[in-house]
Design a protein around this motif. Sequence first.
Motif, PDB file in Angstrom:
ATOM      1  N   PRO A 146       0.819  -1.169  -0.051  1.00  0.00           N
ATOM      2  CA  PRO A 146      -0.071  -0.174   0.020  1.00  0.00           C
ATOM      3  C   PRO A 146       0.839   1.452  -0.028  1.00  0.00           C
ATOM      4  O   PRO A 146       1.905   1.254   0.705  1.00  0.00           O
ATOM      5  N   ALA A 147       0.459   2.344  -0.817  1.00  0.00           N
ATOM      6  CA  ALA A 147       0.996   3.656  -0.705  1.00  0.00           C
ATOM      7  C   ALA A 147       0.034   4.650  -0.295  1.00  0.00           C
ATOM      8  O   ALA A 147      -1.155   4.697  -0.576  1.00  0.00           O
ATOM      9  N   VAL A 148       0.539   5.504   0.554  1.00  0.00           N
ATOM     10  CA  VAL A 148      -0.350   6.417   1.171  1.00  0.00           C
ATOM     11  C   VAL A 148       0.497   7.886   1.017  1.00  0.00           C
ATOM     12  O   VAL A 148       1.602   7.963   1.279  1.00  0.00           O
ATOM     13  N   LEU A 149      -0.239   8.771   0.069  1.00  0.00           N
ATOM     14  CA  LEU A 149       0.145  10.136   0.059  1.00  0.00           C
ATOM     15  C   LEU A 149      -0.650  11.065   1.082  1.00  0.00           C
ATOM     16  O   LEU A 149      -1.699  10.963   0.717  1.00  0.00           O
ATOM     17  N   GLU A 150      -0.108  12.005   1.727  1.00  0.00           N
ATOM     18  CA  GLU A 150      -0.623  12.580   2.964  1.00  0.00           C
ATOM     19  C   GLU A 150      -0.739  14.165   2.286  1.00  0.00           C
ATOM     20  O   GLU A 150       0.230  14.680   1.885  1.00  0.00           O
ATOM     21  N   CYS A 151      -1.763  14.656   2.709  1.00  0.00           N
ATOM     22  CA  CYS A 151      -1.780  16.339   2.311  1.00  0.00           C
ATOM     23  C   CYS A 151      -2.822  16.757   3.071  1.00  0.00           C
ATOM     24  O   CYS A 151      -4.024  16.273   3.180  1.00  0.00           O
ATOM     25  N   VAL A 152      -2.606  17.676   3.885  1.00  0.00           N
ATOM     26  CA  VAL A 152      -3.276  18.655   4.781  1.00  0.00           C
ATOM     27  C   VAL A 152      -3.415  20.245   4.029  1.00  0.00           C
ATOM     28  O   VAL A 152      -2.413  20.684   3.915  1.00  0.00           O
ATOM     29  N   PRO A 153      -4.442  20.426   3.529  1.00  0.00           N
ATOM     30  CA  PRO A 153      -4.511  21.692   2.691  1.00  0.00           C
ATOM     31  C   PRO A 153      -4.329  22.819   3.542  1.00  0.00           C
ATOM     32  O   PRO A 153      -4.415  22.750   4.754  1.00  0.00           O
ATOM     33  N   PRO A 154      -3.796  23.851   2.928  1.00  0.00           N
ATOM     34  CA  PRO A 154      -3.954  25.274   3.578  1.00  0.00           C
ATOM     35  C   PRO A 154      -5.117  25.764   4.354  1.00  0.00           C
ATOM     36  O   PRO A 154      -6.253  25.006   3.925  1.00  0.00           O
ATOM     37  N   ARG A 155      -5.276  26.453   5.487  1.00  0.00           N
ATOM     38  CA  ARG A 155      -6.571  26.963   5.878  1.00  0.00           C
ATOM     39  C   ARG A 155      -7.180  27.937   4.784  1.00  0.00           C
ATOM     40  O   ARG A 155      -6.513  28.598   4.217  1.00  0.00           O
ATOM     41  N   GLY A 156      -8.441  27.901   5.001  1.00  0.00           N
ATOM     42  CA  GLY A 156      -9.190  28.597   4.144  1.00  0.00           C
ATOM     43  C   GLY A 156     -10.587  28.829   4.650  1.00  0.00           C
ATOM     44  O   GLY A 156     -11.159  27.952   5.291  1.00  0.00           O
ATOM     45  N   HIS A 157     -11.395  29.637   3.871  1.00  0.00           N
ATOM     46  CA  HIS A 157     -12.676  29.972   4.273  1.00  0.00           C
ATOM     47  C   HIS A 157     -13.335  30.139   2.883  1.00  0.00           C
ATOM     48  O   HIS A 157     -13.215  31.075   2.192  1.00  0.00           O
ATOM     49  N   PRO A 158     -14.445  29.414   2.350  1.00  0.00           N
ATOM     50  CA  PRO A 158     -14.775  27.965   3.045  1.00  0.00           C
ATOM     51  C   PRO A 158     -13.626  27.023   3.007  1.00  0.00           C
ATOM     52  O   PRO A 158     -12.730  27.171   2.258  1.00  0.00           O
ATOM     53  N   GLU A 159     -13.609  25.998   3.918  1.00  0.00           N
ATOM     54  CA  GLU A 159     -12.672  25.007   4.043  1.00  0.00           C
ATOM     55  C   GLU A 159     -12.411  24.391   2.564  1.00  0.00           C
ATOM     56  O   GLU A 159     -13.346  24.215   2.118  1.00  0.00           O
ATOM     57  N   PRO A 160     -11.086  24.239   2.094  1.00  0.00           N
ATOM     58  CA  PRO A 160     -10.957  23.818   0.718  1.00  0.00           C
ATOM     59  C   PRO A 160     -11.065  22.364   0.693  1.00  0.00           C
ATOM     60  O   PRO A 160     -10.920  21.637   1.635  1.00  0.00           O
ATOM     61  N   SER A 161     -11.508  21.884  -0.392  1.00  0.00           N
ATOM     62  CA  SER A 161     -11.374  20.324  -0.892  1.00  0.00           C
ATOM     63  C   SER A 161     -10.162  19.981  -1.393  1.00  0.00           C
ATOM     64  O   SER A 161      -9.629  20.675  -1.822  1.00  0.00           O
ATOM     65  N   VAL A 162      -9.946  18.646  -1.398  1.00  0.00           N
ATOM     66  CA  VAL A 162      -8.598  18.358  -1.818  1.00  0.00           C
ATOM     67  C   VAL A 162      -8.778  17.219  -3.011  1.00  0.00           C
ATOM     68  O   VAL A 162      -9.661  16.483  -2.880  1.00  0.00           O
ATOM     69  N   SER A 163      -7.986  17.664  -3.933  1.00  0.00           N
ATOM     70  CA  SER A 163      -8.082  16.487  -5.248  1.00  0.00           C
ATOM     71  C   SER A 163      -6.605  16.416  -5.513  1.00  0.00           C
ATOM     72  O   SER A 163      -5.687  17.047  -4.835  1.00  0.00           O
ATOM     73  N   TRP A 164      -6.215  15.370  -6.284  1.00  0.00           N
ATOM     74  CA  TRP A 164      -4.978  15.270  -6.647  1.00  0.00           C
ATOM     75  C   TRP A 164      -4.715  14.982  -8.151  1.00  0.00           C
ATOM     76  O   TRP A 164      -5.665  14.785  -8.971  1.00  0.00           O
ATOM     77  N   LYS A 165      -3.481  15.402  -8.417  1.00  0.00           N
ATOM     78  CA  LYS A 165      -3.153  15.196 -10.040  1.00  0.00           C
ATOM     79  C   LYS A 165      -1.865  14.312  -9.878  1.00  0.00           C
ATOM     80  O   LYS A 165      -1.089  14.274  -9.230  1.00  0.00           O
ATOM     81  N   LYS A 166      -1.749  13.564 -11.121  1.00  0.00           N
ATOM     82  CA  LYS A 166      -0.529  12.602 -11.260  1.00  0.00           C
ATOM     83  C   LYS A 166      -0.089  12.908 -12.670  1.00  0.00           C
ATOM     84  O   LYS A 166      -0.803  12.904 -13.541  1.00  0.00           O
TER      85      LYS A 166
END
Length: 93
Positions: A20-40
Amino acid sequence: VLRDDFRQPPGDVVVAAGEPAVLECVPPRGHPEPSVSWKKDGAWLSSKDERLTIRGGKLMVPSARKSDAGVYVCVATNMVGERDSEPAELVVF
């Protein structure tokens, strides 16, 4: 508001094929709270890909394949705009 700094940008990951591989990401603070997506390698990853799970910013690949190797970028998005993280490399050997 969307700040520039990722609270936790993804880091490089090295795994053996089948692990298993896990890439972690905690986005910057934002208002509204940002959603996270990924690009490869510059292309958006689909949340419909059954082999991948994106949960709370983490990108999880339960069983990595050679084809999963590449450069990943975490993208935080809210109505103000989007921010890309520094790239992280997934190496599968």
